[in-house]
Design a protein around this motif. Structure first.
Motif, mmCIF file in Angstrom:
data_model
loop_
_atom_site.group_PDB
_atom_site.id
_atom_site.type_symbol
_atom_site.label_atom_id
_atom_site.label_comp_id
_atom_site.label_asym_id
_atom_site.label_seq_id
_atom_site.Cartn_x
_atom_site.Cartn_y
_atom_site.Cartn_z
ATOM 1 N N LYS A 1 0.841 -1.209 0.000
ATOM 2 C CA LYS A 1 0.000 0.000 0.000
ATOM 3 C C LYS A 1 0.879 1.264 0.000
ATOM 4 O O LYS A 1 0.634 2.208 -0.752
ATOM 5 N N ARG B 1 1.523 3.995 -3.092
ATOM 6 C CA ARG B 1 1.336 5.443 -2.884
ATOM 7 C C ARG B 1 2.586 6.221 -3.317
ATOM 8 O O ARG B 1 2.483 7.278 -3.938
ATOM 9 N N GLU C 1 2.729 6.199 -7.112
ATOM 10 C CA GLU C 1 1.753 7.130 -7.700
ATOM 11 C C GLU C 1 2.134 8.590 -7.467
ATOM 12 O O GLU C 1 1.653 9.474 -8.170
ATOM 13 N N LEU D 1 2.904 11.323 2.977
ATOM 14 C CA LEU D 1 2.570 9.902 2.863
ATOM 15 C C LEU D 1 1.652 9.436 3.989
ATOM 16 O O LEU D 1 0.742 8.640 3.767
#
Length: 96
Positions: A21, A25, A28, A37
């Motif tokens: 996960k 992130r 992306e 974050l």
């Protein structure tokens, strides 16, 4: 079924779904900071820091310091990290 395949893919790198996960992130949002974050993730900065350290050890991300503040690091995926994210995304699309 596809969750099992994704888990197998993550196990190759000795990481779990939380690491994935965070890696996703970072992938992306290349150049994201730790503070950025942790927003929207239900984990403490300490927990995210531990995950970042593991991802860095596995050569899935790299940390770069900033010129204006040496305490702030920008996080970027490595080629290996980008490739892993792409494989997982493809598995999710194809529902493997």
């Amino acid at each position: 079924m596809h969750k099992t395949e994704i888990k197998k893919e993550l196990n190759k790198y000795h990481i779990n779904s939380t690491h994935e996960k965070i890696l996703r992130r970072i992938n992306e949002n290349p150049g994201i900071t730790l503070c950025e974050l942790t927003k929207g993730i239900e984990l403490s900065k300490g927990s995210v820091s531990i995950c970042i350290k593991k991802l860095e050890e596995k050569n899935l991300i790299q940390k770069y310091g900033t010129f204006d503040d040496k305490r702030v690091f920008r996080l970027h995926p490595t080629k290996m990290g980008k490739d892993l994210c792409s494989r997982i995304k493809l598995m999710q699309i194809l529902k493997i």
